[in-house]
Design a protein around this motif. Sequence first.
Motif, PDB file in Angstrom:
ATOM      1  N   THR A   2       0.838  -1.191   0.000  1.00 30.03           N
ATOM      2  CA  THR A   2       0.000   0.000   0.000  1.00 30.03           C
ATOM      3  C   THR A   2       0.875   1.244   0.000  1.00 30.03           C
ATOM      4  N   LYS A   6      -2.333   6.139   0.695  1.00 27.88           N
ATOM      5  CA  LYS A   6      -3.509   5.295   0.931  1.00 27.88           C
ATOM      6  C   LYS A   6      -3.549   4.805   2.369  1.00 27.88           C
ATOM      7  N   ARG A  10      -6.472   5.492   5.282  1.00 31.76           N
ATOM      8  CA  ARG A  10      -7.089   4.452   6.115  1.00 31.76           C
ATOM      9  C   ARG A  10      -6.916   4.759   7.596  1.00 31.76           C
ATOM     10  N   VAL A  11      -5.775   5.311   7.972  1.00 30.15           N
ATOM     11  CA  VAL A  11      -5.550   5.708   9.372  1.00 30.15           C
ATOM     12  C   VAL A  11      -6.571   6.770   9.774  1.00 30.15           C
ATOM     13  N   LYS A  13      -9.461   7.030   8.839  1.00 26.20           N
ATOM     14  CA  LYS A  13     -10.771   6.382   9.009  1.00 26.20           C
ATOM     15  C   LYS A  13     -10.763   5.423  10.206  1.00 26.20           C
ATOM     16  N   ASP A  14      -9.758   5.555  11.069  1.00 30.25           N
ATOM     17  CA  ASP A  14      -9.607   4.739  12.281  1.00 30.25           C
ATOM     18  C   ASP A  14      -9.450   3.246  12.011  1.00 30.25           C
ATOM     19  N   ASP A  15      -8.758   2.913  10.935  1.00 30.20           N
ATOM     20  CA  ASP A  15      -8.455   1.526  10.601  1.00 30.20           C
ATOM     21  C   ASP A  15      -7.242   1.096  11.437  1.00 30.20           C
ATOM     22  N   GLU A  16      -7.475   0.223  12.411  1.00 30.67           N
ATOM     23  CA  GLU A  16      -6.407  -0.191  13.329  1.00 30.67           C
ATOM     24  C   GLU A  16      -5.270  -0.925  12.611  1.00 30.67           C
ATOM     25  N   LYS A  17      -5.613  -1.725  11.596  1.00 30.68           N
ATOM     26  CA  LYS A  17      -4.566  -2.428  10.841  1.00 30.68           C
ATOM     27  C   LYS A  17      -3.676  -1.438  10.103  1.00 30.68           C
ATOM     28  N   ALA A  18      -4.268  -0.360   9.617  1.00 39.07           N
ATOM     29  CA  ALA A  18      -3.495   0.674   8.928  1.00 39.07           C
ATOM     30  C   ALA A  18      -2.563   1.381   9.904  1.00 39.07           C
ATOM     31  N   LYS A  58      -3.563  11.480  11.244  1.00 38.29           N
ATOM     32  CA  LYS A  58      -5.012  11.727  11.248  1.00 38.29           C
ATOM     33  C   LYS A  58      -5.353  13.149  10.820  1.00 38.29           C
TER      34      LYS A  58
END
Length: 79
Positions: A2, A6, A10-11, A13-18, A58
């Motif tokens: 990635t 990108k 994703r970060v 959008k609070d994507d923990e894996k990101a 963020k």
Amino acid sequence: MTTLYKLIERVKKDDEKAVEELLQRLSPKVKKAAQTACTTEREDIKQELNVKIVQVAKKFSVEYTPGFWETVLKEEQQK
């Protein structure tokens, strides 16, 4: 793999894996920065840097990234 842009989206959008992937990618730089501190403070510095990285990611605006001359002019105004 990635792209960093990108991943930051994703970060945001609070994507923990990101978040985990971003911190893992920047881990060598964080470790290197912490090496300048005394041994007893290195872990605290690493944690603080990781928190700051997530906070900045963020807030980061992919749509607005200042150009070279805009950055130079801003630096000159701050002097």
